[in-house]
Design a protein around this motif. Sequence first.
Motif, PDB file in Angstrom:
ATOM      1  N   ARG A 151       0.813  -1.221   0.000  1.00 17.77           N
ATOM      2  CA  ARG A 151       0.000   0.000   0.000  1.00 17.77           C
ATOM      3  C   ARG A 151       0.847   1.271   0.000  1.00 17.77           C
ATOM      4  NH1 ARG A 151      -3.274  -0.007   5.070  1.00 17.77           N
ATOM      5  NH2 ARG A 151      -3.935   2.021   4.252  1.00 17.77           N
ATOM      6  N   GLY A 152       2.136   1.161   0.308  1.00 23.72           N
ATOM      7  CA  GLY A 152       2.986   2.335   0.366  1.00 23.72           C
ATOM      8  C   GLY A 152       2.685   3.228   1.551  1.00 23.72           C
ATOM      9  N   VAL A 153       2.305   2.634   2.689  1.00 29.25           N
ATOM     10  CA  VAL A 153       1.983   3.413   3.882  1.00 29.25           C
ATOM     11  C   VAL A 153       2.861   2.960   5.035  1.00 29.25           C
ATOM     12  CG1 VAL A 153      -0.406   3.764   3.156  1.00 29.25           C
ATOM     13  CG2 VAL A 153       0.155   1.806   4.600  1.00 29.25           C
ATOM     14  N   GLY A 154       2.899   3.778   6.086  1.00 28.41           N
ATOM     15  CA  GLY A 154       3.701   3.447   7.252  1.00 28.41           C
ATOM     16  C   GLY A 154       3.069   3.966   8.518  1.00 28.41           C
ATOM     17  N   ALA A 155       3.557   3.456   9.647  1.00 25.59           N
ATOM     18  CA  ALA A 155       3.094   3.893  10.971  1.00 25.59           C
ATOM     19  C   ALA A 155       4.305   3.963  11.879  1.00 25.59           C
ATOM     20  CB  ALA A 155       2.055   2.923  11.524  1.00 25.59           C
ATOM     21  N   ALA A 156       4.479   5.105  12.569  1.00 27.71           N
ATOM     22  CA  ALA A 156       5.680   5.267  13.389  1.00 27.71           C
ATOM     23  C   ALA A 156       5.386   6.096  14.628  1.00 27.71           C
ATOM     24  CB  ALA A 156       6.794   5.926  12.576  1.00 27.71           C
TER      25      ALA A 156
END
Length: 355
Positions: free
Chosen positions: A231-236
Motif C-alpha cells: 500500500r505504500g503506507v507506514g506507521a511510526a
Amino acid sequence: MAAAVKLRTDYSALDLRRLAAASKHANQSRRLLSLAAVLDGMDREQAARIGGMDRQTLRDWVHRFNQQGPDGLRDIRSKGPPPRLSKEQLAELAEIVETGPDRAVHGVVRWRRIDLKKVVEERFGVDYHERTIGKILTALGFSHISARPRHPGQDPKVMEEFKKNFARTLNAHVGHLPKGQRIEVWFQDEARIGQKNGIVRQWARRGTRPRQPADQRYENAYLFGAICPARGVGAALALPYIGTDAMQMHLDEISTMVARGAHAVLLLDRAGWHTTGMLTVPKNVTLIFLPSRSPELNPVEQIWQYLRSNWLSNRVFETYTDIVDAACDAWRRLVDSPDVITSIGMRDWAHIGQK
C-alpha cells in the motif's frame, strides 16, 4: 604526378550527398561530400578541402570507397591490444575476489588492489598496474563498498527456508480468519536516533576530504517504524525509551493504519519486547517472527538507512526535542513518497500476488 584514381560509377553525386545527409558519422559525411564534388567534376585538391583533408588523403579514401562502398568511409576503431587474461582466467579472478582472502595464506582480511595484483601475477603470470586491477574489477561488476555487519551465528539456510515456506507460514497464522479476507503484509523495527550521529558519504573534489559535524553526546530517542509496502503506507512513533510499553503503543498505532476490513500480518524480529506475553495484540494484527539474527529479511532496515542518508546524518541535535522533531520530519517525508516505501519494502517471497 600520379594519375587520379577513378571513382566507381554505381553511385551518383546526388546519391552520395543523400547518404552524407543521412549518415550519423560526421567523418563519413565529410568524405562523401568530397567524393560527390569529385563526381561533379571539381578539381580534386578543392574537393579534398571540402572534407578537411589533403589530396593524398582523398586518394586513399577513393581507394576505400571503390573497394567497400560508402561503409568503407567510416572510421575504423582500433580494438586495442588483445586481453592479457582469458575469459576463463577472468572468471577465476572474479571467484577469488568473491571468496575473499585467507588471512593465514594472504596475510590480509580484505582484498586490496595491490594484493590482487600480486595474486594475478603469481597465478596467471600477468603483471598489471594497480589502476588496471581496479578497472578489471569494475568491468567484472565489482565496486569498492562497505560491508554490512553479519552476526557470526547467522544461518543462511534458515533464512532461505523461511522465505521458501513463507506462504505456508502465513496460511498457518491466518487460517482462523474468514475466507477471502484481505491480508496486508507489514514489517516493523526500531532505530535509535541521537546526538552521537552518523556521517555518510558525499560527493567532493578528488584529493579532498570534507568535514562534517560529529557530536559526542549521548541523548537519543527511539523511532518505532512499520511499513506496508503493497500500500505504500507506514506507521511510526518517536519515543524516549524502548520496551514493552513502547511496543504496545506502536502496535496500537499500526492497527489504526490497517485498511478497513483488512487484517495485518506484522513481520518483526525476536526482541524481548516483541515476544513477551505481556503485549495485547490488536484484533486486526497477527505477529509473525523472523528467524533469529536475520535483519536482511526485514526491509525496515533499509528504511532506516534511507532516512539516515537523506535527512538524519551529518547533523548535530542540541536537545532531545530536536532529535524527536528530526525523526518525525524524516518519517513524514518518507510517507509522503509511497512509491519509495513500495520500492524499498517489496519482497517477492512475502508479497506473492500483491505486486
